[in-house]
Write a protein that holds these residues in place. Structure first.
Motif: not given
Length: 150
Positions: A22-36, A114-124
């Motif tokens: 689960p530490s590899a997954f995050v909800v971004p604070e901004m939309s992914l539209s440009s990064a997709r 809230a569940l995914t903020r502050g994860t310790s592993g690399p975000i993939l």
């Protein structure tokens, strides 16, 4: 939020059917539209403990429910939550479509964020949207789309 709470709420994460920390997954604070455009689309399923979810979202859900009920009475319209009759949070999971709408849209930041903020592993992988929900044996399986560099 205490990172241990996220661990107790999230039971499993699968990306494209492969169990993933689960530490590899995050909800971004901004939309992914440009990064997709630089990322690959993936399917995810997040398995969540229903009782822990209830405890975590109860205050935010109560406020949301009151606001949406007022709006519904005043303006009409229908969504999955109104179709379910604005159930109390303890009964929300009896309506999987309403549960998906609440967790994946209305309270996305308050719950998944809230569940995914502050994860310790690399975000993939970065959450994009939820599109389905199943409830069984006290567990909620929220599925959707995420994006990753891999």
């Amino acid at each position: 939020m205490d990172s241990q709470l996220g661990v107790s709420v999230i039971r499993a994460l699968h990306i494209d059917g492969i169990e993933t920390p689960p530490s590899a997954f995050v909800v971004p604070e901004m939309s992914l539209s440009s990064a997709r455009s630089d990322m690959r689309r993936h399917d995810f399923t997040l398995t969540i403990d229903n009782d822990a979810m209830i405890a975590m979202i109860a205050p935010a859900y109560a406020a949301l429910r009151d606001e949406l009920e007022r709006d519904y009475r005043q303006f009409g319209g229908e969504d999955e939550l109104s179709a379910a009759g604005f159930p109390p949070v303890e009964h929300l999971s009896q309506w999987p479509a309403a549960t998906e709408e609440v967790l994946g849209w209305y309270l996305r930041d308050e719950f998944l964020g809230a569940l995914t903020r502050g994860t310790s592993g690399p975000i993939l992988y970065w959450f994009d949207e939820s599109n389905a929900c199943e409830v069984e044996d006290g567990l909620i399986r929220l599925s959707g789309t995420c994006y990753g560099k891999a």
